[in-house]
Scaffold this motif. Structure first.
Motif, short mmCIF file in Angstrom:
data_model
loop_
_atom_site.label_atom_id
_atom_site.label_comp_id
_atom_site.label_asym_id
_atom_site.label_seq_id
_atom_site.Cartn_x
_atom_site.Cartn_y
_atom_site.Cartn_z
N MET A 88 -3.36 -42.65 -53.76
CA MET A 88 -2.32 -42.22 -54.87
C MET A 88 -1.93 -43.80 -54.82
SD MET A 88 1.09 -40.21 -55.29
CE MET A 88 0.17 -38.66 -55.46
N ASP A 89 -1.54 -44.36 -56.32
CA ASP A 89 -0.96 -45.61 -56.41
C ASP A 89 0.48 -45.87 -55.88
OD1 ASP A 89 0.55 -47.81 -58.51
OD2 ASP A 89 -1.42 -48.47 -57.98
N VAL A 90 0.88 -46.68 -55.56
CA VAL A 90 2.26 -46.86 -54.87
C VAL A 90 3.22 -46.62 -55.89
CG1 VAL A 90 4.10 -48.55 -53.86
CG2 VAL A 90 1.72 -48.75 -53.23
N ARG A 91 3.02 -46.99 -57.30
CA ARG A 91 3.72 -46.87 -58.26
C ARG A 91 3.86 -45.16 -58.48
NH1 ARG A 91 1.85 -51.20 -62.59
NH2 ARG A 91 0.07 -50.71 -61.38
N ASP A 92 2.92 -44.73 -58.54
CA ASP A 92 2.80 -43.18 -58.81
C ASP A 92 3.82 -42.36 -57.59
OD1 ASP A 92 1.16 -43.55 -60.84
OD2 ASP A 92 -0.85 -43.40 -59.72
N HIS A 93 3.49 -42.99 -56.29
CA HIS A 93 4.22 -42.28 -55.33
C HIS A 93 5.70 -42.50 -55.50
CE1 HIS A 93 5.51 -41.16 -51.38
NE2 HIS A 93 6.30 -42.24 -51.01
N GLY A 94 6.21 -43.61 -56.14
CA GLY A 94 7.45 -44.00 -56.39
C GLY A 94 8.23 -42.84 -57.75
N ILE A 95 7.18 -42.67 -58.51
CA ILE A 95 7.63 -41.79 -59.74
C ILE A 95 7.83 -40.42 -59.08
CG2 ILE A 95 6.80 -40.64 -61.84
CD1 ILE A 95 5.32 -43.35 -62.31
N LEU A 120 8.69 -39.47 -56.28
CA LEU A 120 9.72 -39.70 -55.10
C LEU A 120 11.15 -39.47 -56.00
CD1 LEU A 120 10.74 -39.94 -52.20
CD2 LEU A 120 10.70 -42.39 -52.58
N HIS A 121 11.00 -40.14 -57.04
CA HIS A 121 12.14 -40.32 -58.02
C HIS A 121 12.33 -38.96 -58.96
CE1 HIS A 121 11.66 -44.86 -58.53
NE2 HIS A 121 11.96 -44.67 -57.36
N SER A 122 11.29 -38.26 -59.10
CA SER A 122 11.37 -37.07 -59.89
C SER A 122 11.70 -35.92 -58.99
CB SER A 122 10.12 -36.49 -60.36
OG SER A 122 9.44 -37.77 -61.29
N ARG A 123 11.32 -35.90 -57.59
CA ARG A 123 11.88 -34.84 -56.79
C ARG A 123 13.25 -35.02 -56.43
NH1 ARG A 123 9.52 -34.36 -50.69
NH2 ARG A 123 10.74 -32.49 -49.79
N ALA A 124 13.85 -36.39 -56.31
CA ALA A 124 15.04 -36.53 -55.88
C ALA A 124 16.00 -35.84 -57.27
CB ALA A 124 15.50 -38.06 -55.97
N MET A 125 15.46 -36.16 -58.45
CA MET A 125 16.38 -35.54 -59.50
C MET A 125 16.34 -34.15 -59.60
SD MET A 125 17.44 -38.22 -60.93
CE MET A 125 17.49 -39.04 -59.29
N CYS A 126 15.28 -33.34 -59.13
CA CYS A 126 15.09 -32.03 -59.11
C CYS A 126 16.12 -31.43 -58.14
CB CYS A 126 13.72 -31.53 -58.97
SG CYS A 126 12.53 -31.79 -60.06
N MET A 127 16.07 -32.18 -56.97
CA MET A 127 17.05 -31.68 -55.96
C MET A 127 18.60 -31.80 -56.57
SD MET A 127 14.90 -33.53 -52.85
CE MET A 127 16.07 -32.85 -51.42
N LEU A 143 14.88 -36.92 -48.21
CA LEU A 143 13.75 -37.88 -48.76
C LEU A 143 13.81 -39.18 -47.61
CD1 LEU A 143 14.28 -37.48 -52.61
CD2 LEU A 143 12.72 -36.37 -50.98
N ASN A 144 14.37 -39.30 -46.78
CA ASN A 144 14.50 -40.42 -45.98
C ASN A 144 14.67 -41.88 -46.75
OD1 ASN A 144 14.25 -41.94 -43.42
ND2 ASN A 144 12.25 -42.10 -43.36
N VAL A 145 15.68 -41.87 -47.52
CA VAL A 145 16.04 -42.95 -48.46
C VAL A 145 17.44 -43.37 -48.29
CG1 VAL A 145 14.03 -42.73 -50.00
CG2 VAL A 145 16.23 -41.75 -50.57
N SER A 146 17.91 -44.42 -48.72
CA SER A 146 19.26 -44.77 -48.68
C SER A 146 20.03 -44.06 -49.76
CB SER A 146 19.47 -46.20 -48.85
OG SER A 146 19.03 -46.67 -50.12
N TRP A 173 19.31 -44.04 -58.85
CA TRP A 173 18.05 -43.20 -59.58
C TRP A 173 19.02 -42.14 -60.40
CZ3 TRP A 173 15.10 -41.99 -54.53
CH2 TRP A 173 14.32 -43.04 -54.33
N SER A 174 19.93 -41.59 -60.06
CA SER A 174 20.92 -40.65 -60.68
C SER A 174 21.67 -41.39 -61.72
CB SER A 174 21.85 -40.11 -59.83
OG SER A 174 22.76 -39.04 -60.49
N SER A 175 22.04 -42.58 -61.78
CA SER A 175 22.36 -43.46 -62.84
C SER A 175 21.66 -43.57 -63.92
CB SER A 175 23.21 -44.56 -62.36
OG SER A 175 23.81 -45.21 -63.57
#
Length: 356
Positions: free
Chosen positions: A1-8, A10-17, A31-34, A41-43
């Protein structure tokens, strides 16, 4: 998987949570992020902006976080050149150039390299004497210090080499840079001078080969050059003509702890012929930083160096006299006015040097 796809993802999962009611802190932990990333991302999500990480321009940083920590630990330590630091990083698996380390230190950290100053070592007696002198004079005002006549000897040499740090030449090739000649054992002249907050004595040129013993110091320097300056009568004129003080009945003569100065014969002569002077037990040893005439010698030497290399003693003597004669009263005033601050620093540093 492309790194940018992994980022998308991760961002989408965070918004769902977040939509499910989880706190930003809980999302960051799962998600082990800051937390700051989740907030950002929320903003962006609430504003309707894209969560896709945009490609960044420019070269990626070479220094890693661990490298920067290694460099930061070197600050304030000795023998830490940029080449040695670059070699240390190379040994850790990150080969970087010394210029990369230099740019990080100067641009990111905001520091610069300095040469360590060589100063005479202070004994415990020196330190205690400096503290005693500072405590005795800690309440002296600038007007009190203006009563002191500061004296000292200083050497000047032929073929003097300018400060290598300042004597730079910009050129395309090293061959275009003129050389500076030097000799192994350059001849020197020694001079004696005295200053106050407003005037200077004449310079006394000590003949080559003449040792400065108490007899020579008394008969040739104190009795002649010093007393001539003390007995001036003119109310104005150049720094070499005006009185050393407005009220000469208040002057205090200062001399350091050189053997010719502390000899019993010299101390007795000073007691018999001078209004007041600091006896050998009063002035602390190894204390050039407390004598403003030391700074004056530095100014004179800088002016002499501006004339280029001097190869004849007669020329050197005339150049030194000219530089001494050209000292402005404002320089003398500022040097004497620095004394309360010097005393304060000595007390603050428990007797250590001012410029340590």
């Amino acid at each position: 998987m492309d790194v940018r796809d992994h980022g998308i993802l991760l961002h989408s999962r965070a918004m769902c949570m977040l939509d499910a009611g989880l706190t930003q802190k809980k999302v960051a932990q799962d998600l082990n992020v800051s937390i700051s990333s989740v907030k950002r991302w929320s903003s962006l999500y609430k504003k309707g902006s894209s969560l896709v990480t945009k490609p960044r321009s420019g070269r990626p940083p070479i220094l890693k976080r661990a490298d920067k920590i290694v460099i930061s630990k070197s600050l304030g330590k000795c023998r830490q050149s940029t080449r040695k630091l670059a070699q240390r990083l190379k040994n850790r698996g990150n080969p970087v150039s010394h210029m990369c380390v230099y740019r990080h230190l100067t641009e990111s950290v905001g520091v610069r390299s300095f040469k360590r100053q060589e100063i005479p070592r202070l004994s415990q007696k020196n330190i205690q004497d400096r503290l005693n002198f500072a405590r005795k004079h800690q309440y002296w005002t600038v007007n009190d210090w203006k009563k002191v006549l500061w004296s000292d000897e200083s050497p000047f040499q032929l073929f003097a080499t300018p400060n290598k740090q300042n004597n730079r030449v910009w050129a395309k090739n090293k061959q275009d840079v003129p050389s500076v000649f030097s000799v192994k054992f350059p001849a020197k002249i020694h001079v004696w001078g005295m200053m106050s907050h407003q005037a200077l004595s004449e310079l006394h040129i000590i003949p080559q080969g003449q040792s400065i013993n108490s007899a020579y110091y008394i008969n040739q320097i104190l009795a002649k050059t010093c007393m001539e300056a003390v007995h001036r009568c003119r109310n104005n004129g150049s720094v070499l003509e005006r009185p050393m003080l407005e009220n000469m009945s208040e002057f205090i003569f200062m001399q350091d702890g050189a053997p010719a100065h502390t000899a019993n014969a010299t101390q007795k002569w000073c007691q018999d012929h001078l209004n007041a002077f600091w006896r050998k037990i009063e002035w602390p040893g190894n204390s050039p930083d407390l004598n403003p005439i030391e700074n004056l010698w530095g100014i004179v030497k800088e002016k002499v160096n501006e004339e280029g290399q001097i190869t004849r003693c007669e020329q050197l003597i005339e150049t030194v006299k000219s530089a001494w004669r050209d000292i402005s009263p404002s320089i003398l005033e500022n040097l004497v006015a620095s004394m309360p601050e010097r005393i304060r620093i000595v007390l603050e540093r428990n007797g250590s040097y001012i410029n340590r």
